[in-house]
Each structure stands twice: as structure tokens, then as C-alpha cells.
Design an enzyme around this catalytic site. Structure first.
Site, PDB file in Angstrom:
ATOM      1  N   TYR A  24      90.053  29.384  51.693  1.00 38.07           N
ATOM      2  CA  TYR A  24      88.804  28.977  51.571  1.00 38.07           C
ATOM      3  C   TYR A  24      87.594  29.364  51.426  1.00 38.07           C
ATOM      4  O   TYR A  24      86.967  30.023  50.951  1.00 38.07           O
ATOM      5  CB  TYR A  24      88.478  28.213  52.440  1.00 38.07           C
ATOM      6  CG  TYR A  24      87.468  27.861  52.887  1.00 38.07           C
ATOM      7  CD1 TYR A  24      86.624  26.330  52.446  1.00 38.07           C
ATOM      8  CD2 TYR A  24      86.389  27.449  53.822  1.00 38.07           C
ATOM      9  CE1 TYR A  24      85.414  25.951  52.760  1.00 38.07           C
ATOM     10  CE2 TYR A  24      84.873  27.224  54.031  1.00 38.07           C
ATOM     11  CZ  TYR A  24      84.355  26.127  53.161  1.00 38.07           C
ATOM     12  OH  TYR A  24      82.935  25.958  53.107  1.00 38.07           O
ATOM     13  N   SER A 106      75.300  29.353  60.117  1.00 41.58           N
ATOM     14  CA  SER A 106      75.436  27.766  58.673  1.00 41.58           C
ATOM     15  C   SER A 106      75.166  26.565  59.379  1.00 41.58           C
ATOM     16  O   SER A 106      75.695  25.766  60.526  1.00 41.58           O
ATOM     17  CB  SER A 106      76.958  27.841  58.503  1.00 41.58           C
ATOM     18  OG  SER A 106      76.661  26.361  57.297  1.00 41.58           O
ATOM     19  N   GLN A 127      70.410  28.705  59.158  1.00 37.51           N
ATOM     20  CA  GLN A 127      70.414  28.685  57.718  1.00 37.51           C
ATOM     21  C   GLN A 127      70.623  27.212  56.711  1.00 37.51           C
ATOM     22  O   GLN A 127      70.847  26.515  57.888  1.00 37.51           O
ATOM     23  CB  GLN A 127      71.841  29.050  56.676  1.00 37.51           C
ATOM     24  CG  GLN A 127      71.840  28.433  55.239  1.00 37.51           C
ATOM     25  CD  GLN A 127      73.273  27.307  55.315  1.00 37.51           C
ATOM     26  OE1 GLN A 127      73.473  27.588  55.455  1.00 37.51           O
ATOM     27  NE2 GLN A 127      72.824  26.977  53.786  1.00 37.51           N
ATOM     28  N   THR A 155      68.804  28.226  51.041  1.00 34.82           N
ATOM     29  CA  THR A 155      70.115  28.165  50.260  1.00 34.82           C
ATOM     30  C   THR A 155      69.923  26.973  49.218  1.00 34.82           C
ATOM     31  O   THR A 155      69.845  25.912  49.140  1.00 34.82           O
ATOM     32  CB  THR A 155      71.466  27.782  51.200  1.00 34.82           C
ATOM     33  OG1 THR A 155      71.310  28.933  52.054  1.00 34.82           O
ATOM     34  CG2 THR A 155      71.980  28.369  49.825  1.00 34.82           C
ATOM     35  N   HIS A 275      76.324  32.947  46.015  1.00 30.65           N
ATOM     36  CA  HIS A 275      76.974  32.316  46.637  1.00 30.65           C
ATOM     37  C   HIS A 275      79.155  32.893  47.223  1.00 30.65           C
ATOM     38  O   HIS A 275      79.665  32.112  46.938  1.00 30.65           O
ATOM     39  CB  HIS A 275      77.472  31.440  46.481  1.00 30.65           C
ATOM     40  CG  HIS A 275      78.125  29.823  47.682  1.00 30.65           C
ATOM     41  ND1 HIS A 275      76.066  29.315  47.997  1.00 30.65           N
ATOM     42  CD2 HIS A 275      78.587  29.947  48.497  1.00 30.65           C
ATOM     43  CE1 HIS A 275      76.705  29.113  48.725  1.00 30.65           C
ATOM     44  NE2 HIS A 275      77.746  29.107  49.389  1.00 30.65           N
ATOM     45  N   ARG A 278      81.217  31.700  44.338  1.00 34.77           N
ATOM     46  CA  ARG A 278      82.000  30.285  44.974  1.00 34.77           C
ATOM     47  C   ARG A 278      81.265  29.263  44.244  1.00 34.77           C
ATOM     48  O   ARG A 278      82.041  27.531  44.392  1.00 34.77           O
ATOM     49  CB  ARG A 278      81.946  30.264  46.426  1.00 34.77           C
ATOM     50  CG  ARG A 278      83.139  31.065  47.468  1.00 34.77           C
ATOM     51  CD  ARG A 278      82.699  31.060  48.066  1.00 34.77           C
ATOM     52  NE  ARG A 278      82.787  30.394  49.051  1.00 34.77           N
ATOM     53  CZ  ARG A 278      83.821  29.364  49.594  1.00 34.77           C
ATOM     54  NH1 ARG A 278      85.360  30.068  48.959  1.00 34.77           N
ATOM     55  NH2 ARG A 278      83.736  28.625  50.290  1.00 34.77           N
TER      56      ARG A 278
END
Length: 381
Positions: A24, A106, A127, A155, A275, A278
């Protein structure tokens, strides 16, 4: 195993962390071409060595949004970071705090804001994604402000999740994913005990707090897919400004025109980022996207760069290409998965040492001294 570089931490994490979590972090979208170019494009930029300069006094520190950083880097937001070590966001934040750099939590962290913020002395960054549930966004901003978060990272390159085929094979998603994860836990007993048992609850802490119910790892991908908002526009920045007065950084900029819009809409900084390869495979690497963006907005807005940074030399390369600072994602996740807080602290020490060597041998005493003249583009030779 012997650890001397970030690549060693990658191998150590591969051994310790089960495949569904390792891949991941390690993987990208589609054929992972952008993921590979992020690294190779930086490798193809050589440093220009200069000698016989007095480099007895060298300073790697910077000031960013009123904060003193010991080196020009920030730990990037990483979803489900708490699955790489026991309460991983807390450990990573403490490591960053001890080494004098910011940690970014995050939206989809395992540990909630209220758990991470009290564990460190310096303010962390937070974020945020644009989500369909604006009530959640407002709640998250209010909680981040109450916890003393200093900078908001907004983001913008995820109106929809990227197609990450590797996750289907590893067990992060795909058929029988729950069974595959359990079986992987049996073959990784140290992780299973430290994280799987001692690191509970394995829920999306910020989301669960708002929802009033547990949103677990099994719901992770599905929740993201359902809640990302493809209607995102620059007007969302104006809405966010109603609830956030501090510095705001727009993450996911690859085009000079978007960088100019970020300036026009009052952002304090941007992150030149794909990113980590990703999202959309085939886009420019950050190293290639950065110079024209710097030409367009340098001095009008703070420029942070991520994607492809694997050592301290890469930080120097990004600075010379026009960045004011950098973000580290995979590099710190590998270290966290391999050795927890101590691993992240050691990784930051390694990067700083590599930076100092590069600055010494390119004759740059301070971060602001690092200019494009410090580089040689091998593709043009």
C-alpha cells in the site's frame, strides 16, 4: 540487518510489515510509470561539485510559515500510517518533533487529532481532503484549530482515488481481502503482536470521532471512494478560509497555471506533487514539473516539493530546482514500519547528514544559497 540508508529501511519494512500494508505504501497507480520516473528523473540530475571554499560553517535550517525547521523537510500526510507501527502517527510525530521538523496528520489517520497533538511539543500540521460531507470538513478544521495545528495542507489531487492495481494483489483490496490479511498476520508475528494486537483500535480516528461509530480498515477504501468529491473547485478554498485563519498549503500542483491560481486565491504555499505516483499514472514527475512552476510563482508563494525523494541528495536537488522545502512520505513510512519512532529519527539523521555532505561539496553554506547552478542535467549532455 545493517541500516545505512533509506533503501535499507525499505527492505527492513518489507520483511516486518505484512504485504497488504507494505505494498500500500510502496506501490503506485496503474503501471507505476510515474512512480518510477519520480525517482529516475531526480537520479538523472547531477550535482555540480565545487571545491576550495570555506565550508566550516554550514546551516541546514530554514524558517517556514513562522516556524524554525532544523532541515527543509516536513513529514507528509500518509493515510493509515498507524498501521505501520503501534499507534504509528504518534510515533512518527514524536520523531519529527525530536528532530525539529513538522509532522502532517492525514485526514484518514488511525490516531485522531486529539491523540497525536498532545504527544508532541511543536504544533503539527493537518491535511484535509475535499469531501462530500462538508460537515465533516468543518468539524475537522475546528478540531485541528482547537488542537493547536499550525498549518493546513489541503490536498486537491484526489477528487477520485487512483487505480492502484498492486493493492488488489496484496490484499489491501480485492477478493477475500480480510482472509488474506489474517493469513499475512500469521507470517508476520512481530507486526501482528505490536500493531495488530497492541495497536488497537484499527479505525480511522478522525472519521470515527465525527461519525460516532467505528470506521475500520475494512471500510477504508470504500469510505474514501464514497466520500471524495469530484466537484472540487477553487471556490472551495474560499469556503475553507471561513474556518481556517492560519497558513494554508495546496498539495497536488503540477502545472504553472494552477500554481498561479493558488497565489490568486490566497494560498500561502503549494506542494508540487503527483501524490507519489499514486493517482494519475503518466503525469510529469515532480522533478520535471517543479522548474516551470518555480519560474511562474517563486517569491509569491512558498513552494514545497515531494514525490521521489529517497535521500538527502534528492532534497538538495529539489531545492536547486526551485523548492523552498520538501515533504517526505514513503521514506519515513519505511523507517516507521521497520523500527518505529527510533527508525524515523534515524532516517531523518541520515537525510540530514547526506544533505550536509552535498551542501559542502557543492559549496552551499545555507539553504537559500542552493540555486539551479548547483545542478547538471545529465539528459542534456
Amino acid at each position: 540487518m545493517i541500516i545505512s540508508s533509506a533503501s535499507d529501511y525499505r527492505e527492513a519494512a518489507r520483511r516486518r510489515v505484512p504485504p497488504f500494508m507494505f505494498h500500500y505504501a510502496d506501490g503506485g497507480s496503474y503501471a507505476e510509470q510515474t512512480l518510477a520516473r519520480n525517482v529516475s528523473d531526480l537520479e538523472n540530475i547531477a550535482l555540480r561539485q565545487r571545491v576550495l571554499k570555506d565550508m566550516s560553517e554550514l546551516d541546514t535550517s530554514i524558517e517556514l510559515f513562522g516556524e524554525k525547521l532544523s532541515m527543509p523537510t516536513i513529514l507528509a500526510p500518509v493515510g493509515a500510517c498507524g498501521m505501520y507501527a503501534r499507534r504509528g502517527e504518534v510515533q512518527a510525530a514524536q520523531a519529527a518533533d525530536n528532530k525539529g521538523v513538522p509532522f502532517t496528520l492525514s485526514t484518514v489517520s488511525i490516531c485522531p487529532i486529539e491523540e497525536v497533538a498532545p504527544a508532541i511539543k511543536r504544533p503539527m500540521w493537518f491535511q484535509l481532503y475535499v469531501l462530500k460531507d462538508r460537515g465533516f470538513m468543518k468539524n475537522a478544521l475546528e478540531r485541528a484549530k482547537a488542537a493547536g495545528c499550525s498549518t493546513l495542507v489541503f490536498t486537491v489531487d484526489m477528487p477520485t482515488p487512483g487505480a492502484r492495481y498492486r493493492d488488489m494483489h496484496s490484499g489491501m483490496s480485492g477478493p477475500y481481502k480480510e482472509i488474506r490479511r489474517v493469513l499475512q498476520g500469521f507470517t508476520h508475528p512481530f507486526w501482528a503482536y505490536d500493531v495488530g494486537i497492541k495497536g488497537k483500535p484499527h479505525t480511522l480516528g478522525n472519521v470515527s470521532t465525527y461519525m460516532g461509530r467505528q470506521i475500520g480498515l475494512d471500510d477504508y477504501i470504500g469510505w474514501l471512494t464514497e466520500n471524495f468529491d469530484p466537484s472540487i473547485s477553487w471556490k472551495d478554498l474560499e469556503w475553507i478560509r471561513e474556518f481556517w485563519e492560519g497558513p494554508m498549503v495546496i498539495k497536488g500542483i503540477l502545472d504553472p497555471e494552477d500554481a498561479k491560481d493558488a497565489v490568486r486565491f490566497g494560498a500561502d504555499g503549494i506542494v508540487v506533487s503527483n501524490h507519489g505516483g499514486r493517482q494519475l499514472d503518466g503525469v510529469l514527475s515532480s522533478a520535471r514539473a517543479l522548474p516551470p512552476i518555480a519560474d511562474a510563482v517563486k517569491g509569491d508563494i512558498k513552494i514545497i516539493a515531494d514525490s521521489g525523494i529517497r535521500n538527502g541528495l534528492d532534497i538538495v536537488r529539489m531545492l536547486a530546482l526551485g523548492a523552498d522545502a520538501t515533504m517526505l512520505g514513503r521514506a519515513f513510512v519505511y523507517a516507521l514500519g521497520a523500527a518505529g519512532r527510533q527508525g524515523v529519527e534515524n532516517m531523518l539523521d541520515i537525510f540530514k547528514k547526506e544533505m550536509r555532505v552535498a551542501m559542502t561539496l557543492t559549496s552551499n553554506r545555507t539553504i537559500v544559497d542552493i540555486k539551479p547552478e548547483a545542478l547538471v542535467d545529465l539528459s542534456k549532455l
